[in-house]
Design an enzyme around this catalytic site. Structure first.
Site, PDB file in Angstrom:
ATOM      1  N   SER A 416       0.826  -1.204   0.000  1.00  0.00           N
ATOM      2  CA  SER A 416       0.000   0.000   0.000  1.00  0.00           C
ATOM      3  C   SER A 416       0.860   1.254   0.000  1.00  0.00           C
ATOM      4  O   SER A 416       0.340   2.344  -0.165  1.00  0.00           O
ATOM      5  CB  SER A 416      -0.951   0.006   1.197  1.00  0.00           C
ATOM      6  N   HIS A 437      -3.424  -3.419  -5.894  1.00  0.00           N
ATOM      7  CA  HIS A 437      -3.650  -2.943  -4.531  1.00  0.00           C
ATOM      8  C   HIS A 437      -5.128  -3.023  -4.160  1.00  0.00           C
ATOM      9  O   HIS A 437      -5.940  -2.209  -4.596  1.00  0.00           O
ATOM     10  CB  HIS A 437      -3.138  -1.493  -4.420  1.00  0.00           C
ATOM     11  N   GLU A 449      -6.642  -0.679  -7.098  1.00  0.00           N
ATOM     12  CA  GLU A 449      -5.702   0.157  -7.847  1.00  0.00           C
ATOM     13  C   GLU A 449      -4.673  -0.754  -8.515  1.00  0.00           C
ATOM     14  O   GLU A 449      -4.081  -1.604  -7.838  1.00  0.00           O
ATOM     15  CB  GLU A 449      -4.990   1.137  -6.905  1.00  0.00           C
ATOM     16  N   ASN A 487      -5.161   6.374  -0.909  1.00  0.00           N
ATOM     17  CA  ASN A 487      -4.563   6.673   0.387  1.00  0.00           C
ATOM     18  C   ASN A 487      -3.965   8.078   0.418  1.00  0.00           C
ATOM     19  O   ASN A 487      -4.017   8.759   1.444  1.00  0.00           O
ATOM     20  CB  ASN A 487      -3.498   5.636   0.747  1.00  0.00           C
TER      21      ASN A 487
HETATM   22  P1  NAI Z   1      -0.513  -9.106   7.882  1.00  0.00           P
HETATM   23  O1  NAI Z   1       0.528  -8.741   8.868  1.00  0.00           O
HETATM   24  O2  NAI Z   1      -1.917  -9.296   8.345  1.00  0.00           O
HETATM   25  O3  NAI Z   1      -0.101 -10.429   7.113  1.00  0.00           O
HETATM   26  C1  NAI Z   1       1.151 -10.654   6.590  1.00  0.00           C
HETATM   27  C2  NAI Z   1       1.349 -12.163   6.497  1.00  0.00           C
HETATM   28  O4  NAI Z   1       2.527 -12.399   5.760  1.00  0.00           O
HETATM   29  C3  NAI Z   1       1.527 -12.843   7.844  1.00  0.00           C
HETATM   30  O5  NAI Z   1       0.619 -13.926   7.935  1.00  0.00           O
HETATM   31  C4  NAI Z   1       2.966 -13.341   7.830  1.00  0.00           C
HETATM   32  O6  NAI Z   1       3.117 -14.567   8.501  1.00  0.00           O
HETATM   33  C5  NAI Z   1       3.225 -13.498   6.361  1.00  0.00           C
HETATM   34  N1  NAI Z   1       4.621 -13.379   5.940  1.00  0.00           N
HETATM   35  C6  NAI Z   1       5.502 -12.417   6.277  1.00  0.00           C
HETATM   36  N2  NAI Z   1       6.661 -12.626   5.621  1.00  0.00           N
HETATM   37  C7  NAI Z   1       6.503 -13.737   4.861  1.00  0.00           C
HETATM   38  C8  NAI Z   1       7.338 -14.434   3.951  1.00  0.00           C
HETATM   39  N3  NAI Z   1       8.554 -14.024   3.677  1.00  0.00           N
HETATM   40  N4  NAI Z   1       6.862 -15.529   3.354  1.00  0.00           N
HETATM   41  C9  NAI Z   1       5.601 -15.947   3.611  1.00  0.00           C
HETATM   42  N5  NAI Z   1       4.770 -15.320   4.462  1.00  0.00           N
HETATM   43  C10 NAI Z   1       5.206 -14.214   5.075  1.00  0.00           C
HETATM   44  O7  NAI Z   1      -0.447  -7.981   6.757  1.00  0.00           O
HETATM   45  P2  NAI Z   1      -1.609  -7.363   5.851  1.00  0.00           P
HETATM   46  O8  NAI Z   1      -2.287  -6.303   6.601  1.00  0.00           O
HETATM   47  O9  NAI Z   1      -2.402  -8.457   5.269  1.00  0.00           O
HETATM   48  O10 NAI Z   1      -0.760  -6.644   4.721  1.00  0.00           O
HETATM   49  C11 NAI Z   1      -0.108  -7.354   3.710  1.00  0.00           C
HETATM   50  C12 NAI Z   1       0.260  -6.407   2.586  1.00  0.00           C
HETATM   51  O11 NAI Z   1      -0.917  -5.766   2.104  1.00  0.00           O
HETATM   52  C13 NAI Z   1       1.184  -5.273   2.994  1.00  0.00           C
HETATM   53  O12 NAI Z   1       2.042  -4.990   1.933  1.00  0.00           O
HETATM   54  C14 NAI Z   1       0.236  -4.102   3.233  1.00  0.00           C
HETATM   55  O13 NAI Z   1       0.837  -2.847   3.046  1.00  0.00           O
HETATM   56  C15 NAI Z   1      -0.803  -4.354   2.180  1.00  0.00           C
HETATM   57  N6  NAI Z   1      -2.120  -3.787   2.441  1.00  0.00           N
HETATM   58  C16 NAI Z   1      -2.700  -3.864   3.685  1.00  0.00           C
HETATM   59  C17 NAI Z   1      -3.967  -3.325   3.895  1.00  0.00           C
HETATM   60  C18 NAI Z   1      -4.637  -3.444   5.226  1.00  0.00           C
HETATM   61  O14 NAI Z   1      -5.657  -2.779   5.460  1.00  0.00           O
HETATM   62  N7  NAI Z   1      -4.124  -4.249   6.155  1.00  0.00           N
HETATM   63  C19 NAI Z   1      -4.723  -2.668   2.804  1.00  0.00           C
HETATM   64  C20 NAI Z   1      -4.058  -2.725   1.526  1.00  0.00           C
HETATM   65  C21 NAI Z   1      -2.792  -3.247   1.373  1.00  0.00           C
END
Ligand code: NAI
Length: 648
Positions: A416, A437, A449, A487
């Site tokens: 994001s 995104h 996006e 955003n």
């Molecule tokens: P999260 O922290 O809920 O989940 C991330 C997951 O990735 C975790 O389950 C973790 O165990 C796993 N992980 C981390 N490193 C890893 C690796 N090397 N290999 C395999 N698994 C791995 O994060 P979230 O919130 O789902 O965000 C994920 C992405 O989406 C980020 O880039 C964030 O910026 C983006 N994003 C998040 C939004 C939100 O509202 N949370 C909205 C839009 C985009």
């Protein structure tokens, strides 16, 4: 079968049993729409049949796209004076009245979409058969355009299925499938494709009386009981729209209650609705939505069959569920097995809610395959990364993935905030990384996006847009730039709201000001939902050269992170913000909150993050829920200027 009349939009044939078959096939269009010309020709058909009465009339579409998509909505945008609005309603009302009064039986054979004026036409027939295919959808969606079903829908649907179910359909604009259409009584029966013509013949000749609501449902249509139903319905409308932004739902109830659904008896309402700024703006939103859809549709692309997702957190897990829901095979990878299991649990709940049928739910669950070791990568058409927001971790992952990818696989990130240029440094072919995104909550937010750089190859962008379209979402092409569009635009709006808190205005008052403007949720409740820690990090990046609001820093210092910690600007209980009542909003507060949002939208267009004003408006409406009846932030600004020209 004899062809007895051929017009530009219809073919009328007569079979050996003396039944007339009217095939609708609107000229120069992929879909059937009831424009003024088409209605006029339908009138000619009815006149013609009066000279040699058929045993029955079967109306069907010969277009693969469906039955009828509705009226020609562009005719609404040209209703610049009262008479035109009246004439438009009169035209359809009288014609369908003639159809309803025909002395011989009539039947609409509905396959595919049957919307708005199309359903009103079908309702004017004595019988309706729905063809049992997934594309068959019936709806009266006029309310979404700020108008009402004035061609008889408001009168006939309540008489057919009772006012409660009818008002529910007309006020929500929701569509129903063939099964539900029969269950509610909108259609007489559901038929398989291979038997549809035979069934239509049998049914039209059956001599059965036309369906009508009976018992309690019929009773509620009586003039003396209508005010009671209307009062209850208005109460629900006021709860949903407490600031009275939308007039059409109220007009529908009034026309039904006072005039039995005949809009011609309420000319003042026709005038108000058809000429209202709200209706014109909602029409604009409809066109913006069509434009986003066309970005995904325009390039015929083979469907994605297999998606591999890495990171089964909030986002990755829910994106995986969406893909499986849409029929795609998904392999879901995470370093933490627990996250995959939790995602499967959330997916099961989504499938049950959306699919209902246990067999379909099972099949969707089977499509979502846990893959902790990433075995799916070499087979996937799309590999989507949704791991933590850490550039180094993401780069390390891409370096591992790249040699395993299929030649034309899409490599995408859900980041994001991180620039694509920075993330792609570790790749041999950096230009193959694209941003897809999604917004949170994935299942509900319509916009996605699609983030590109100046180096992104066109076929890759087209494939990504088509993939988003395949998922039933609206793709918005944006350039890689901090915060992209949505955003970047939300950040200064949230910042302004927190500045107001620092000045002593209560959060509930600030949120009320935004809701009165038409935002679906106030900015402080939104910050609580996103998380105050995230708002702090995002704010520092996206509202540079300004001090962090004190209220934000103080809350974060106390670990009051919003909904997830149970306390932020509000106390949260069972997923709901406990808001004290705000009574009055200081003059100019809504404008103060919205102005930075508008200015940043303009700035994002100027620096080329989105291609033009309309795409920016579309992105903000579908990405933030920005008051649709205002037509988008930039459109709103223009309208404001037009109504308050500068004084010289
Ligand atoms: P999260 O922290 O809920 O989940 C991330 C997951 O990735 C975790 O389950 C973790 O165990 C796993 N992980 C981390 N490193 C890893 C690796 N090397 N290999 C395999 N698994 C791995 O994060 P979230 O919130 O789902 O965000 C994920 C992405 O989406 C980020 O880039 C964030 O910026 C983006 N994003 C998040 C939004 C939100 O509202 N949370 C909205 C839009 C985009």
């Amino acid at each position: 079968m004899n062809q007895e009349l051929t017009l530009a939009n219809f073919v009328l044939r007569r079979d050996e049993q003396g039944l007339a078959w009217l095939d609708i096939d609107c000229a120069l269009s992929a879909v059937n729409r009831l424009s003024a010309d088409v209605l006029q020709e339908l009138g000619l058909v009815i006149d013609h049949l009066a000279t040699q009465t058929p045993k029955g009339l079967i109306i069907q579409s010969v277009k693969p796209s469906g039955f009828i998509a509705g009226a020609d909505i562009d005719e609404f945008s040209s209703l610049d004076h009262t008479e035109k609005g009246q004439a438009l309603v009169t035209r359809g009302w009288q014609l369908f009245q003639r159809l309803a009064n025909l002395p011989y039986p009539t039947l609409a054979l509905i396959r595919g979409h049957c919307l708005g004026g199309g359903l009103e036409l079908a309702l004017a027939c004595r019988y309706r058969l729905v063809v049992d295919v997934p594309d068959t959808r019936l709806a009266l969606p006029e309310v979404m355009l700020g108008i009402f079903p004035g061609w008889g829908g408001m009168a006939r649907l309540p008489r057919l299925i009772g006012p409660i179910a009818a008002l529910d359909l007309m006020l929500s604009g929701r569509s129903i499938d063939a099964h539900r259409a029969v269950k509610l009584g909108v259609a007489d029966a559901k038929v398989p494709v291979r038997l549809m013509h035979k069934a239509a013949i049998e049914h039209v000749l059956s001599g059965r009386p036309a369906r009508r609501a009976t018992g309690f449902k019929a009773l509620l249509n009586q003039a003396w009981l209508r005010p009671l139903v209307a009062k209850q319905t208005l109460k629900a409308i006021n709860q949903r729209d407490p600031h009275q932004h939308y007039q059409a739902p109220r007009a529908i109830v009034e026309v039904w209650e006072k005039h039995g659904g005949n809009a011609l008896k309420a000319p003042e309402l026709i005038e108000q609705l058809t000429r209202s700024e709200v209706a014109q703006n909602l029409l604009r939103v409809f066109h913006l939505q069509e434009r986003l859809k066309s970005i995904g549709k325009r390039n015929s692309h083979p469907d994605v069959r297999h998606v591999h997702i890495i990171g089964a957190g909030v986002m990755g897990g829910d994106i995986a569920a969406l893909c499986a829901l849409r029929g795609i095979t998904v392999t879901l990878q995470d370093q933490n097995r627990q996250s995959i299991a939790q995602s499967q649990g959330r997916a099961a709940a989504l499938f049950t809610r959306r699919l209902k049928d246990p067999i379909a739910v099972r099949a969707a669950l089977d499509r979502l395959i846990p893959d902790p070791e990433g075995k799916g990568v070499p087979r996937a058409d799309v590999v989507l990364e949704a791991i933590v927001e850490n550039a180094e971790a993401k780069r390390a992952l891409y370096a591992q993935l790249e040699p395993q990818l299929k030649e034309h696989a899409i490599l995408a990130t859900n980041t994001s905030s991180l620039p694509l240029e920075e993330l792609s440094l570790a790749l041999q072919r950096p230009e193959r990384l694209i941003g897809i995104h999604f917004f949170n909550p994935v299942a509900r937010m319509p916009l996605v996006e699609v983030v590109e750089t100046l180096e992104s190859p066109l076929p890759l962008k087209q494939a990504a847009w088509a993939f988003v379209h395949q998922l039933g979402k609206l793709p918005l092409p944006v350039q890689s730039s901090p915060g992209f569009l949505v955003n970047a635009v939300l950040a200064p709006y949230m910042h302004e709201a927190m500045k107001c808190v620092d000045e002593g205005i209560s959060p509930a008052t600030i949120d009320l000001a935004a809701e009165q403007f038409g935002m679906p949720m106030g900015p402080l409740e939104l910050i609580d939902t996103v998380g105050l820690d995230i708002a702090l990090a995002v704010g520092q990046q996206l509202v540079p050269n300004s001090l962090t609001p004190q209220c934000l820093q103080q809350h974060v210092d106390k670990q009051h992170l919003g909904r997830k910690s149970g306390q932020g600007f509000y106390v949260w209980k069972q997923g709901k913000a406990q808001k004290p009542k705000a009574h009055s909003v200081p003059h100019g507060l809504s404008e103060r909150l919205i102005t930075p949002l508008i200015h940043r939208t303009l700035a994002q267009v100027r620096i080329g993050v989105v291609a033009d004003d309309d795409l920016a408006d579309a992105g903000i409406i579908f990405g933030t829920g920005f008051a649709p009846f205002r037509g988008g932030p930039l459109h709103y600004k223009t309208q404001l200027k037009a109504s308050n020209p500068p004084k010289h």
